[in-house]
Design a protein around this motif. Structure first.
Motif, mmCIF file in Angstrom:
data_model
loop_
_atom_site.group_PDB
_atom_site.id
_atom_site.type_symbol
_atom_site.label_atom_id
_atom_site.label_comp_id
_atom_site.label_asym_id
_atom_site.label_seq_id
_atom_site.Cartn_x
_atom_site.Cartn_y
_atom_site.Cartn_z
ATOM 1 N N ARG A 230 0.830 -1.208 0.000
ATOM 2 C CA ARG A 230 0.000 0.000 0.000
ATOM 3 C C ARG A 230 0.865 1.258 0.000
ATOM 4 N NH1 ARG A 230 -4.921 1.710 -1.311
ATOM 5 N NH2 ARG A 230 -5.705 -0.311 -0.554
ATOM 6 N N VAL A 231 1.885 1.309 0.868
ATOM 7 C CA VAL A 231 2.688 2.530 0.961
ATOM 8 C C VAL A 231 3.625 2.681 -0.232
ATOM 9 C CG1 VAL A 231 2.579 2.569 3.482
ATOM 10 C CG2 VAL A 231 4.497 1.430 2.362
ATOM 11 N N SER A 232 4.018 1.548 -0.849
ATOM 12 C CA SER A 232 4.921 1.629 -2.001
ATOM 13 C C SER A 232 4.182 1.861 -3.306
ATOM 14 C CB SER A 232 5.760 0.347 -2.110
ATOM 15 O OG SER A 232 4.940 -0.765 -2.390
ATOM 16 N N GLY A 233 2.876 1.587 -3.313
ATOM 17 C CA GLY A 233 2.092 1.791 -4.528
ATOM 18 C C GLY A 233 2.297 0.723 -5.575
ATOM 19 N N LEU A 253 12.582 0.539 -1.265
ATOM 20 C CA LEU A 253 12.705 1.989 -1.181
ATOM 21 C C LEU A 253 11.329 2.567 -1.473
ATOM 22 C CD1 LEU A 253 16.110 2.686 -2.961
ATOM 23 C CD2 LEU A 253 15.603 2.849 -0.521
ATOM 24 N N VAL A 254 10.769 3.282 -0.504
ATOM 25 C CA VAL A 254 9.393 3.757 -0.599
ATOM 26 C C VAL A 254 9.365 5.274 -0.468
ATOM 27 C CG1 VAL A 254 7.113 3.705 0.487
ATOM 28 C CG2 VAL A 254 8.465 1.616 0.340
ATOM 29 N N ASP A 255 8.708 5.939 -1.414
ATOM 30 C CA ASP A 255 8.516 7.384 -1.340
ATOM 31 C C ASP A 255 7.223 7.632 -0.571
ATOM 32 O OD1 ASP A 255 8.133 10.072 -1.671
ATOM 33 O OD2 ASP A 255 8.721 10.125 -3.767
ATOM 34 N N LEU A 256 7.373 8.066 0.678
ATOM 35 C CA LEU A 256 6.222 8.253 1.553
ATOM 36 C C LEU A 256 6.215 9.688 2.057
ATOM 37 C CD1 LEU A 256 3.840 6.799 2.929
ATOM 38 C CD2 LEU A 256 5.384 6.210 4.802
ATOM 39 N N ASP A 257 5.179 10.431 1.706
ATOM 40 C CA ASP A 257 5.018 11.816 2.151
ATOM 41 C C ASP A 257 6.205 12.666 1.726
ATOM 42 O OD1 ASP A 257 3.646 13.899 3.330
ATOM 43 O OD2 ASP A 257 4.486 13.544 5.323
ATOM 44 N N GLY A 258 6.670 12.465 0.486
ATOM 45 C CA GLY A 258 7.738 13.290 -0.054
ATOM 46 C C GLY A 258 9.130 12.929 0.403
ATOM 47 N N GLU A 259 9.297 11.818 1.097
ATOM 48 C CA GLU A 259 10.607 11.390 1.578
ATOM 49 C C GLU A 259 10.793 9.912 1.265
ATOM 50 O OE1 GLU A 259 13.170 11.243 5.799
ATOM 51 O OE2 GLU A 259 11.206 12.213 5.695
ATOM 52 N N VAL A 260 12.028 9.533 0.888
ATOM 53 C CA VAL A 260 12.315 8.135 0.577
ATOM 54 C C VAL A 260 12.733 7.409 1.850
ATOM 55 C CG1 VAL A 260 13.770 6.555 -0.736
ATOM 56 C CG2 VAL A 260 12.983 8.679 -1.782
ATOM 57 N N TRP A 261 12.091 6.273 2.124
ATOM 58 C CA TRP A 261 12.385 5.439 3.284
ATOM 59 C C TRP A 261 12.782 4.054 2.797
ATOM 60 C CZ3 TRP A 261 11.346 7.779 8.149
ATOM 61 C CH2 TRP A 261 10.593 8.950 8.095
ATOM 62 N N ARG A 262 13.612 3.373 3.559
ATOM 63 C CA ARG A 262 13.938 1.985 3.243
ATOM 64 C C ARG A 262 13.153 1.080 4.186
ATOM 65 N NH1 ARG A 262 17.739 -0.596 0.380
ATOM 66 N NH2 ARG A 262 18.969 1.302 0.089
ATOM 67 N N PHE A 263 12.063 0.493 3.672
ATOM 68 C CA PHE A 263 11.230 -0.413 4.460
ATOM 69 C C PHE A 263 11.748 -1.844 4.318
ATOM 70 C CE2 PHE A 263 8.346 3.045 4.826
ATOM 71 C CZ PHE A 263 7.427 2.725 5.819
ATOM 72 N N VAL A 264 11.757 -2.588 5.417
ATOM 73 C CA VAL A 264 12.116 -3.999 5.396
ATOM 74 C C VAL A 264 10.936 -4.790 5.925
ATOM 75 C CG1 VAL A 264 13.751 -5.761 6.135
ATOM 76 C CG2 VAL A 264 14.533 -3.426 5.780
ATOM 77 N N ASN A 361 -3.685 4.203 13.727
ATOM 78 C CA ASN A 361 -4.719 3.223 13.357
ATOM 79 C C ASN A 361 -4.931 3.285 11.849
ATOM 80 O OD1 ASN A 361 -5.093 2.795 16.147
ATOM 81 N ND2 ASN A 361 -6.628 4.417 16.258
ATOM 82 N N VAL A 362 -4.712 2.154 11.152
ATOM 83 C CA VAL A 362 -4.772 2.162 9.695
ATOM 84 C C VAL A 362 -5.544 0.945 9.182
ATOM 85 C CG1 VAL A 362 -2.497 3.263 9.623
ATOM 86 C CG2 VAL A 362 -2.673 0.800 9.269
ATOM 87 N N SER A 363 -5.804 0.977 7.893
ATOM 88 C CA SER A 363 -6.311 -0.190 7.167
ATOM 89 C C SER A 363 -5.500 -0.318 5.888
ATOM 90 C CB SER A 363 -7.798 -0.055 6.834
ATOM 91 O OG SER A 363 -8.204 -1.096 5.955
ATOM 92 N N ALA A 364 -4.647 -1.344 5.829
ATOM 93 C CA ALA A 364 -3.846 -1.562 4.622
ATOM 94 C C ALA A 364 -4.736 -1.908 3.442
ATOM 95 C CB ALA A 364 -2.832 -2.676 4.871
ATOM 96 N N SER A 369 -5.836 6.179 6.660
ATOM 97 C CA SER A 369 -4.850 6.784 7.563
ATOM 98 C C SER A 369 -3.413 6.314 7.336
ATOM 99 C CB SER A 369 -5.240 6.532 9.033
ATOM 100 O OG SER A 369 -6.474 7.136 9.343
ATOM 101 N N VAL A 370 -3.131 5.683 6.196
ATOM 102 C CA VAL A 370 -1.759 5.258 5.911
ATOM 103 C C VAL A 370 -0.825 6.471 5.833
ATOM 104 C CG1 VAL A 370 -0.288 4.216 4.136
ATOM 105 C CG2 VAL A 370 -2.399 3.081 4.818
ATOM 106 N N ALA A 371 -1.369 7.610 5.416
ATOM 107 C CA ALA A 371 -0.553 8.826 5.303
ATOM 108 C C ALA A 371 -0.049 9.313 6.654
ATOM 109 C CB ALA A 371 -1.357 9.934 4.618
#
Length: 474
Positions: A230-233, A253-264, A361-364, A369-371
Motif C-alpha cells: 500500500r505505501v509503495s504503490g 525503497l518507498v517514497d512516503l510523504d515526499g521522503e524516501v524510506w527503506r522499508f524492510v 490506526n490504519v487499514s492496509a 490513515s496510511v498517510a
C-alpha cells in the motif's frame, strides 16, 4: 566534572548491564554509498538459487531448506567482487503458468527482471533443462537485459560435460558452478561483472546519507506485506491468506510523504527462536537482525483481535534493541465500538511499558490513515536522535530532586551528584550518585524526562554510577 571536584575513577556501575557506552556513540552506518547495479537471480523452484546466492555474496543470508518454495519474495543483498559493488536480488521459484500463491511468487520474479540491470538464470545441471526452464528461457530471450546462465549442483567433474546440453536454451555459455562447495563461483562472478553496467539504470533520489531504515515487524498474517504494498504503490511483497508467506526480509525503497524510506518487510514471528526449527528458525534470526539494523521499528498489530503474547514479544524485541518505535494497528476497518472499548483496556494492561510509543490506526486494505505513518516515523526518529545539553539537564534535575528526593536506602538518602547524556540512538543518561537509586525512582525520573523534553516514540535509558567509598589511609 572536574569543576565539581569529582573524580570519574571514584564511580562504579550500580547496574550489571546499565547500557553505558563503552566506545563510540553507536550511530548506525550512514548508508550513503552510491546506488549499485542490480543482478536478478531467477529459476524454477528448488534449483539451488538461495544456496548459490549465499555463495556469491560470501555469507549465509538467504534462507535455505531442502524443500521447494522457501523463497517467495524478491530479496536484495549487497555483494562485492574484485572491488566492485552490486546488488544481488534473490527471487522465488519462477513457473510461467503457475496459479495461486505460486503465481504471486512468479510475478515477483518477473518484476525483479524488469527492475534489474542483468539477469542470472539458474538451472539444475543434475536434472538438465526441463520444460519450465525452456519456458523461462523463452521469456528471457525477449528481454532487453543481459542474461547469464548458471548450471548449479556441479559438485565434481562428472557433471561438467553434461552442462554443454544447456546451450540449447539459447542464452549463451552455461557456467558450471556449485553453490554448496563454491566450485566455479569466481568465474561466474567475473562474468557477472562483465555483464553489469558501472551504474544502475535508475538512480532514485534518496538524499544525503541515504534513506532512514524502517523494520516492518509483527506476528504472521497481520498485514505487513499488504501495508508495504500500500505505501509503495506496487505489489512489492507476496500477499496470501496463508499465514507466514514472507520468509526473508524484503527491502523496499518507498517514497512516503515526499521522503524516501527503506522499508524492510520481515517474516512473522510465530514462535520463540529457540523453539522454532528449519526455515522458521532462520527467518526468526533474520527478523531480529532486521530490527537491529533498522533505526525505527514499525510493529503491526491486528486491531480486530486481542493483543497477543507474540505482539508483546515483538514489541519487547524492538525495545530491547533500543530502536524508535511506532505501533500501527491494522485492519481498523474491522473494528466496531465494542472492540474499541476492549482495546482501550488491553492497551492500559498489556502495553503500559511502551506508552511512549507513537500509535497509528490504519487499514492496509482500504488505505485508511496510511498517510499518518510518515509523520509518526519522523516524530519517533527525532526523539531517538535528540540530545539534551548537560547544563540544561542538570538544572532541570536539581529542581526535580529538590521537589521529590530519592527514597532513603539503608538509613541514608542517596544524592545525585551529576548527570550527563552519554549517547543518542537511543537517548541514554548516566547519573553519578552517592548511593543506589531504586528502580521505581529511576522510572519516575524517566517519566519526568519525557514530560520535560519529549522523547515520544523513543526508548530512554537511565543508568546509575555509584561513587566508591574512599578507604581510610593508614
Amino acid at each position: 566534572m572536574a569543576a565539581l571536584g569529582l573524580d570519574p575513577g571514584e564511580f562504579v556501575s550500580a547496574d550489571e548491564d546499565d547500557g553505558y557506552p563503552s566506545g563510540a556513540d553507536g550511530d548506525p552506518e550512514s548508508g550513503g554509498l552510491l546506488p549499485a547495479p542490480v543482478l536478478a537471480v531467477v529459476g524454477r523452484p528448488n534449483v539451488g538459487k538461495s544456496t548459490l546466492v549465499n555463495r556469491l555474496i560470501g555469507r549465509r543470508e538467504a534462507v535455505v531448506q531442502d524443500i521447494p518454495g522457501v523463497t517467495r519474495d524478491r530479496i536484495a543483498y549487497d555483494a562485492l567482487w574484485n572491488g566492485r559493488r552490486f546488488t544481488l536480488v534473490d527471487t522465488g521459484g519462477w513457473e510461467p503458468d503457475a496459479t495461486g500463491l505460486q503465481a504471486a511468487v512468479a510475478a515477483q520474479a518477473e518484476m525483479a527482471i524488469q527492475t534489474a540491470d542483468a539477469v542470472l538464470l539458474v538451472v539444475d545441471a543434475s536434472v538438465g533443462a526441463t520444460a519450465t526452464d525452456e519456458a523461462v528461457a523463452r521469456v528471457l530471450r525477449r528481454s532487453d537485459r543481459p542474461v547469464l546462465l548458471a548450471a548449479t549442483k556441479v559438485d565434481d567433474d562428472r557433471l561438467t560435460s553434461d552442462t554443454a546440453a544447456l546451450w540449447r536454451l539459447g542464452l549463451g555459455e552455461p557456467h558450471p558452478v556449485s553453490g554448496l562447495h563454491g566450485r566455479g563461483s569466481g568465474d561466474l562472478l567475473d562474468a557477472v561483472l562483465d555483464a553489469l553496467p558501472e551504474s544502475p539504470r535508475d538512480l532514485p533520489g534518496t538524499g544525503v546519507g541515504g534513506p532512514r531504515r524502517v523494520a516492518l515487524v509483527g506476528k504472521p498474517n497481520v498485514g505487513k506485506s499488504s501495508l508495504l504494498n500500500r505505501v509503495s504503490g506496487e505489489v512489492r511483497s507476496v500477499v496470501h491468506d496463508v499465514a507466514g508467506t514472507t520468509v526473508d526480509p524484503v527491502d523496499s525503497l518507498v517514497d512516503l510523504d515526499g521522503e524516501v524510506w527503506r522499508f524492510v518487510d520481515t517474516a512473522g514471528l510465530r514462535k520463540r527462536v529457540h523453539m522454532a526449527s528449519g526455515m522458521e528458525y532462520y527467518a526468526s534470526l533474520r527478523t531480529r537482525a532486521a530490527i537491529e539494523a533498522a533505526e525505527v521499528a514499525v510493529v503491526l498489530i491486528d486491531a480486530s483481535e486481542p493483543i497477543a503474547e507474540q505482539d508483546q514479544r515483538v514489541i519487547g524485541m524492538a525495545e530491547e534493541a533500543g530502536r524508535a518505535l511506532v505501533l500501527v494497528f491494522n485492519k481498523w476497518d474491522l473494528v466496531d465500538e465494542d472492540r474499541r472499548l476492549a482495546m482501550k483496556r488491553e492497551l492500559e494492561r498489556d502495553l503500559v511499558r511502551v506508552q511512549w510509543a507513537e500509535r497509528v490506526n490504519v487499514s492496509a486494505l482500504t488505505g485508511r490513515s496510511v498517510a499518518k505513518i510518515a509523520p509518526a516515523l519522523r516524530t519517533a526518529l527525532a526523539s531517538w536522535d535528540r540530545r539534551i545539553p548537560t547544563g540544561r539537564l542538570n538544572g532541570w534535575l536539581a529542581e526535580v530532586i529538590a521537589a521529590t528526593p530519592p527514597p532513603v536506602r539503608s538509613g541514608k538518602q542517596p544524592k545525585v551528584l551529576f548527570a550527563t547524556q552519554a549517547q543518542t540512538r537511543p537517548p541514554t543518561f548516566v547519573l553519578f550518585t552517592s548511593g543506589f537509586l531504586e528502580a521505581g525512582y529511576r522510572r519516575f525520573l524517566e517519566r519526568r524526562l519525557r514530560e520535560e523534553f519529549g522523547f515520544t516514540g523513543s526508548p530512554v535509558r537511565i543508568s546509575v554510577r555509584v561513587r566508591e567509598k574512599r578507604g581510610r589511609k593508614s
